[in-house]
Scaffold this active site. Structure first.
Site: not given
Ligand code: BG6
Length: 524
Positions: A47, A250, A269, A274, A374
């Site tokens: 959900s 971002e 995060d 990443h 962010k």
């Molecule tokens: C996610 C994070 O793993 O990746 C987010 O939790 C972030 O906070 C996001 O915004 C970014 O992913 P992408 O694909 O938009 O670069």
């Protein structure tokens, strides 16, 4: 077998100077996707936002592209009391927001979808689930093959694993594989514990730890670009590269995820997963083979070579920030502390910049500058490889430091592509020079949209290929590094939060981090 390739085998079709590829390799073995064997897919956390935004639309696109097996079912499981009908209606509504119109294909897709509710810590719910899965397996001819996707809030991952184990739904056979979402743990100890729980029920080969960056077309391309060309690799080392920058910027804020983000922050995060994956791909040695073992092994070697940050020196290497109010795109945006669900005195970081070194023969002495945040100036995920300055100028009047160094940039998103800056003669006077760029832009060249990262990864998991998933040792190593920073941070509160304006490029200390080395961020 389905072909996804564009059938351009005639290289004459590609004109010089046009944006068409000069040649496209279309050998069946390279460019054909294998349709997975019959399979039942069970999504825990059905959900939730991820299921609606990514997983079900991704599965639908695979279905439309005829990349799901003929015999399959999808069962959504979560705590919210929904019925099959309401769940299907929600999916339809979501597909509509993504521009998918009603069609017989949609109806057919929905006929494979079900929903059941239950508590994750209730062994009875899993016993019932076992019966349901057997029934659907018979009905849809999936021959007992099941793929579980754990997309719940992280605090119930362990409950789901133990529920599945005790009801004997998952066993140590390739018939039951498990995809597990990030965040994989909260720190080193919790990640070790989570891995332990998984290994009590499954073999490593059955575990697919997801990092969606690895499924992005442009991220996969780093391997192809580095190791399918011969001209770059000889330069890919400390003799020719001055430094490397990795930015994931971002413009969005925390959105509706304060509950999670307040406990996570940018370091957990973005960096533990990443950013470290991008670092590993750009820095790794050529794997013997692009397969689950060799490719992942080389990434792990990079992670092992990251120089630990010397105790007491954290401020020289890591900067944290939290955004205040500001303007983005002409409109006022709130400070992080003003966002719904955020503690007005929150000490959670929304920005991190760091300088790292990789202690190995190739990279000794080359700094890697990483930053992510962010509400920054604009959205850009990029890797910039900056080559060294020319050692000497032979041109009268031009000093060698007037030459811009060559920069090779991988634009991961948006505006996906690759560019290379170089110096050239400007028409006119003899000693006039200009910096120019060679550009490759995905949209101009490949007119079809790339497969979404989640689609790629779901398909790979169904096909039993864990290459683009993260191995346990990589998780451990990245958490070990991140946890060492978290422990240092725990010793003192950040001096002043918020410390950067929304719409800016992070706190002044992030600029100093690189400028004190006589360099500057590529994107500002
Ligand atoms: C996610 C994070 O793993 O990746 C987010 O939790 C972030 O906070 C996001 O915004 C970014 O992913 P992408 O694909 O938009 O670069």
């Amino acid at each position: 077998m389905q072909s996804l390739s564009t059938d351009i085998t005639d290289s004459k079709a590609a004109k010089k100077g046009s944006s068409a590829p000069l040649k496209v390799v279309t050998h069946d073995q390279f460019c054909m996707e294998k349709v997975p064997d019959p399979c039942g897919i069970v999504i825990f956390g059905a959900s939730g936002d991820l299921t609606h935004r990514k997983l079900l639309p991704g599965l639908y696109h695979l279905f439309k592209a005829k990349l799901l097996p003929k015999d399959f079912f999808i069962l959504g499981f979560a705590r919210s009391p929904l019925t099959d009908t309401t769940f299907r209606e929600e999916i339809l509504a979501k597909l509509k927001t993504k521009g998918e119109t009603d069609s017989p294909v949609q109806k057919e897709f929905l006929n494979h979808i079900y929903y059941r509710s239950g508590q994750y810590n209730d062994p009875g719910a899993f016993r019932t689930l076992d019966g349901i899965l057997k029934e659907f397996g018979e009905k849809h001819g999936t021959k007992g093959k099941l793929l579980f996707h754990i997309a719940t809030p992280p605090d119930v991952y362990q409950d789901v694993i133990s529920g599945l184990k005790h009801a004997e739904i998952i066993k140590r056979t390739k018939e039951t594989d498990v995809i597990i979402e990030k965040p994989f743990g909260h720190d080193f100890d919790s990640a070790v514990q989570l891995n332990r729980s998984l290994h009590e029920a499954l073999n490593e080969k059955q575990i697919y730890r997801i990092d969606h960056y690895l499924g992005k077309e442009t991220v996969q391309n780093i391997m192809m670009f580095r190791f399918a060309n011969s001209i770059f690799e000889p330069l890919w080392n400390r003799a020719h590269i001055d430094h490397i920058q990795i930015t994931a910027a971002e413009t969005l804020g925390v959105e509706h995820r304060a509950g999670y983000y307040e406990k996570s922050g940018n370091l957990r995060d973005m960096f533990q997963n990443h950013m470290f994956q991008l670092l590993a791909l750009i820095a790794m040695e050529p794997p013997l083979l692009f397969d689950e073992h060799h490719y992942r092994e080389e990434k792990v070697k990079v992670a092992k070579s990251i120089r630990p940050i010397p105790a007491g020196k954290i401020h020289d290497f890591v900067v944290r920030g939290q955004h205040g109010r500001g303007k983005w795109n002409g409109r006022e945006v709130p400070a992080y502390r003003q966002e719904e669900g955020v503690d007005p005195k929150s000490q959670t970081e929304t920005f991190v910049a760091m300088k790292l070194f990789i202690d190995n023969w190739r990279w000794e002495g080359v700094p890697f500058y990483l930053r992510s945040g962010k509400r920054l100036g604009h959205q850009a995920t990029e890797i910039a490889v900056q080559f060294k300055q020319v050692p000497h100028s032979m041109f009268p009047f031009l000093h060698s430091d007037q030459f811009s160094p060559n920069v090779l940039t991988f634009r991961i998103q948006p505006d996906e592509g690759i560019s290379l800056c170089f110096e050239a003669k400007h028409p006119g006077p003899k000693f006039c020079m200009a910096t120019l760029g060679l550009e490759f832009n995905y949209k101009d060249v490949f007119h079809e949209p790339s497969m979404d990262a989640y689609e790629r990864l779901l398909l790979d998991a169904m096909q039993g290929d864990p290459t683009l998933f993260v191995r346990q040792d990589m998780i451990d190593l990245s958490w070990e590094f991140v946890t060492s920073i978290l422990k240092e941070w725990e010793k003192s509160q950040p001096a002043k939060f918020p410390n950067y304006e929304a719409g800016s490029w992070g706190p002044p200390e992030a600029h100093q981090l690189i400028e004190k080395d006589g360099r500057k961020w590529e994107i500002l």
